[in-house]
Write a protein that holds these residues in place. Structure first.
Motif, PDB file in Angstrom:
ATOM      1  N   ASP A  36     -20.516 -12.207 -49.792  1.00  0.00           N
ATOM      2  CA  ASP A  36     -21.429 -13.318 -49.532  1.00  0.00           C
ATOM      3  C   ASP A  36     -22.314 -13.536 -50.751  1.00  0.00           C
ATOM      4  O   ASP A  36     -22.378 -12.696 -51.649  1.00  0.00           O
ATOM      5  CB  ASP A  36     -22.270 -12.989 -48.285  1.00  0.00           C
ATOM      6  CG  ASP A  36     -23.029 -14.205 -47.812  1.00  0.00           C
ATOM      7  OD1 ASP A  36     -22.531 -15.328 -48.013  1.00  0.00           O
ATOM      8  OD2 ASP A  36     -24.129 -14.027 -47.250  1.00  0.00           O
ATOM      9  N   ASP A  37     -22.996 -14.683 -50.782  1.00  0.00           N
ATOM     10  CA  ASP A  37     -23.932 -14.978 -51.862  1.00  0.00           C
ATOM     11  C   ASP A  37     -25.361 -14.650 -51.450  1.00  0.00           C
ATOM     12  O   ASP A  37     -26.304 -15.110 -52.109  1.00  0.00           O
ATOM     13  CB  ASP A  37     -23.813 -16.454 -52.259  1.00  0.00           C
ATOM     14  CG  ASP A  37     -24.146 -17.382 -51.111  1.00  0.00           C
ATOM     15  OD1 ASP A  37     -24.290 -16.891 -49.967  1.00  0.00           O
ATOM     16  OD2 ASP A  37     -24.265 -18.594 -51.343  1.00  0.00           O
ATOM     17  N   VAL A  39     -26.953 -15.818 -49.044  1.00  0.00           N
ATOM     18  CA  VAL A  39     -27.591 -16.990 -48.433  1.00  0.00           C
ATOM     19  C   VAL A  39     -26.783 -17.319 -47.183  1.00  0.00           C
ATOM     20  O   VAL A  39     -25.580 -17.561 -47.268  1.00  0.00           O
ATOM     21  CB  VAL A  39     -27.604 -18.190 -49.407  1.00  0.00           C
ATOM     22  CG1 VAL A  39     -28.157 -19.427 -48.725  1.00  0.00           C
ATOM     23  CG2 VAL A  39     -28.418 -17.862 -50.661  1.00  0.00           C
ATOM     24  N   ASP A  40     -27.427 -17.343 -46.001  1.00  0.00           N
ATOM     25  CA  ASP A  40     -26.673 -17.452 -44.754  1.00  0.00           C
ATOM     26  C   ASP A  40     -26.103 -18.859 -44.498  1.00  0.00           C
ATOM     27  O   ASP A  40     -25.054 -18.992 -43.874  1.00  0.00           O
ATOM     28  CB  ASP A  40     -27.558 -17.054 -43.565  1.00  0.00           C
ATOM     29  CG  ASP A  40     -27.818 -15.546 -43.565  1.00  0.00           C
ATOM     30  OD1 ASP A  40     -27.091 -14.819 -44.280  1.00  0.00           O
ATOM     31  OD2 ASP A  40     -28.752 -15.112 -42.858  1.00  0.00           O
ATOM     32  N   THR A  42     -24.910 -21.098 -46.612  1.00  0.00           N
ATOM     33  CA  THR A  42     -23.761 -21.513 -47.436  1.00  0.00           C
ATOM     34  C   THR A  42     -22.517 -20.872 -46.840  1.00  0.00           C
ATOM     35  O   THR A  42     -22.435 -19.637 -46.760  1.00  0.00           O
ATOM     36  CB  THR A  42     -23.930 -21.050 -48.896  1.00  0.00           C
ATOM     37  OG1 THR A  42     -24.187 -19.640 -48.895  1.00  0.00           O
ATOM     38  CG2 THR A  42     -25.065 -21.775 -49.575  1.00  0.00           C
ATOM     39  N   PRO A  43     -21.544 -21.674 -46.375  1.00  0.00           N
ATOM     40  CA  PRO A  43     -20.369 -21.100 -45.723  1.00  0.00           C
ATOM     41  C   PRO A  43     -19.608 -20.158 -46.660  1.00  0.00           C
ATOM     42  O   PRO A  43     -19.618 -20.340 -47.884  1.00  0.00           O
ATOM     43  CB  PRO A  43     -19.514 -22.326 -45.387  1.00  0.00           C
ATOM     44  CG  PRO A  43     -20.466 -23.475 -45.399  1.00  0.00           C
ATOM     45  CD  PRO A  43     -21.515 -23.140 -46.406  1.00  0.00           C
ATOM     46  N   ASP A  64     -22.220 -14.468 -40.939  1.00  0.00           N
ATOM     47  CA  ASP A  64     -23.580 -14.330 -41.475  1.00  0.00           C
ATOM     48  C   ASP A  64     -24.656 -14.781 -40.488  1.00  0.00           C
ATOM     49  O   ASP A  64     -25.842 -14.706 -40.797  1.00  0.00           O
ATOM     50  CB  ASP A  64     -23.713 -15.123 -42.776  1.00  0.00           C
ATOM     51  CG  ASP A  64     -22.767 -14.584 -43.846  1.00  0.00           C
ATOM     52  OD1 ASP A  64     -22.750 -13.346 -44.036  1.00  0.00           O
ATOM     53  OD2 ASP A  64     -22.039 -15.395 -44.456  1.00  0.00           O
TER      54      ASP A  64
HETATM   55 CA   LIG Z   1     -23.222 -17.651 -47.749  1.00  0.00          CA
END
Ligand SMILES: [Ca+2]
Ligand SMILES: [Ca+2]
Ligand SMILES: [Ca+2]
Ligand SMILES: [Ca+2]
Ligand SMILES: [Zn+2]
Length: 479
Positions: A36-37, A39-40, A42-43, A64
């Motif tokens: 993941d990045d 950040v929740d 952002t898919p 997430d």
């Molecule tokens: Ca994300």
């Protein structure tokens, strides 16, 4: 920075954002669905390099906690590798704001008043740049040009000069100016601020004024004679990357054609090949056609081409033909260097040049919007049409030899006697370099010797002008 948002992307990294597919620079790996990045909203995704809005590369978006189902990728995010970036998400915004107030990497210095004092940011900025823009930079005589001051900072007085224009000077911030004669003109601007600082700059060849009435038809260009553009027939719009140019590595007719190196273009960028003014007021109808060859690199490419026409010297343009991404290719997808062979060329017939376009300052342009495909080739552009009845007074109008050097002969047939005719030779800037006035010509074949010994090498228009009929032809001088 016309359409690139690379700087926005890099500032995102500087404010602690990862690529949407995770903390690496390698998009397209299926394994990225497991990362993941941070950040929740952002898919989950594997990263894309194109702009397919239905792209959906991971199905585990709900993991997430923000999304409850599988959703499409956020390909328009600045932290993607696509070329259609236009957004951050609220989750990314929160993460950037957290970075900005954190002392960990010193980002909180960016907005502290002590730092603003140290860098001079909290003082009134002074003049540091002169810049201008205009609503048009190629016009016909008599057209109004709107100029806009784009200088900074805190400019409070303006002194413009417009050589060749009317008015020739102005102290307005955003003046309007007209130009009477064909030619290319500089513009100068001097600005001052409240502290008395002054800056000035010359903007050479900023305005080009073209002829109205324009060249007479038929207007045919196979690019075999004038093998460089821009020239007196064509201007090129190319705000970034490669532009339309003439080359001889592939062509439909002869050796030369126009090419756009689209394989090296920034996707989303626009390029135009724009005609000069053409006088088609004497035609009863007009037809426009050209040949082109184009290949995509893959089926994701979104390149498309349009033909637009203007009936007011290029001030306003109307779409006359659209060649969408679905039908633009004339050759199968290829990633290799593309050079079309004879069978690859398609003919475009633009049927939309209706009677309202039959004016003396008609212009047209071919507009290409890049979508990641291969190179584009254009040849054999032809604008012509039958003359209205009263215009068949003069026919078989030509100059020989052509090219000429010391003596040229103008030859034409008349269906009835013409008095009060003039013959002119006009250079590409519209200046008359040779003229015969008040001539009388008899019906039948007329041949007139033109002394061209003193003309500079180049292209000229030879014009027959009478109250009943005006006609012209091109002559090349190569002495
Ligand atoms: Ca994300
Ligand atoms: Ca998904
Ligand atoms: Ca370009
Ligand atoms: Ca050609
Ligand atoms: Zn990056």
């Amino acid at each position: 920075l016309y359409s690139s948002r690379t700087l926005t992307h890099e500032v995102g990294h500087w404010l602690n954002l990862d690529h949407l597919w995770g903390n690496n620079n390698n998009p397209g790996n299926a394994s990225s669905c497991t990362q993941d990045d941070a950040v929740d909203d952002t898919p989950r995704c594997i990263g894309v390099t194109s702009c397919n809005v239905s792209s959906n590369t991971c199905s585990n978006d709900a993991v997430d906690g923000y999304w409850t189902t599988d959703v499409v990728d956020n390909i328009e995010n600045y932290l993607e590798y696509s070329y259609c970036s236009k957004m951050f998400t609220p989750g990314q915004k929160s993460r950037m704001r957290a970075a900005l107030v954190s002392g960990v990497a010193g980002r909180n210095n960016l907005w502290s008043s002590s730092n603003h004092t140290a860098t001079g940011l909290n003082q009134t900025p002074t003049i540091c740049a002169v810049d201008i823009r205009s609503n048009r930079n190629m016009v016909c005589g008599g057209d109004v040009v709107e100029f806009f001051d784009e200088s900074y900072n805190n400019v409070n007085s303006w002194s413009w000069s417009f050589p060749g224009g009317s008015p020739s000077t102005s102290t307005q911030q955003n003046p309007t100016v007209t130009y009477a004669n064909a030619g290319t003109y500089d513009v100068q601007l001097q600005v001052s601020d409240q502290f008395g600082n002054q800056l000035s700059q010359n903007f050479p060849n900023f305005i080009t004024v073209i002829a109205n009435p324009g060249d007479l038809t038929p207007f045919v260009d196979d690019f075999e004679s004038a093998t460089q553009i821009p020239n007196s027939d064509w201007s090129v719009y190319n705000p970034e990357g490669p532009g339309f140019h003439v080359m001889n590595s592939s062509s439909f007719s002869g050796s030369y054609a126009v090419k756009l190196d689209n394989s090296a273009a920034i996707p989303g960028s626009v390029d135009e090949l724009v005609s000069t003014t053409l006088d088609i007021s004497n035609l009863s109808s007009a037809s426009l056609s050209f040949k082109y060859a184009f290949a995509k690199r893959n089926s994701q490419n979104t390149d498309f081409m349009q033909v637009l026409a203007s009936r007011d010297c290029g001030e306003t343009w109307f779409l006359r033909k659209n060649i969408p991404a679905s039908t633009i290719a004339t050759y199968p997808n290829t990633n290799s260097s593309y050079n079309p062979s004879a069978n690859d060329w398609n003919t475009v017939n633009v049927s939309g040049i209706t009677s309202v376009y039959l004016v003396s300052d008609f212009r047209f342009k071919i507009k290409f919007t890049s979508g990641g495909g291969n190179d584009l080739f254009i040849d054999d552009i032809n604008l012509s049409g039958p003359l209205s009845i009263e215009d068949e007074l003069v026919f078989d109008f030509l100059v020989y030899p052509n090219p000429a050097n010391t003596l040229a002969v103008l030859k034409f047939n008349l269906s009835s006697m013409v008095d009060d005719a003039s013959i002119k030779i006009v250079d590409p800037l519209g200046r008359v370099v040779y003229g015969l006035d008040n001539q009388t010509y008899n019906p039948g074949l007329n041949e007139i010797e033109l002394n061209v010994r003193n003309l500079n090498p180049g292209w000229y228009n030879v014009i027959f002008d009478s109250p009943k009929r005006k006609i012209s032809t091109k002559m090349m001088i190569n002495n």
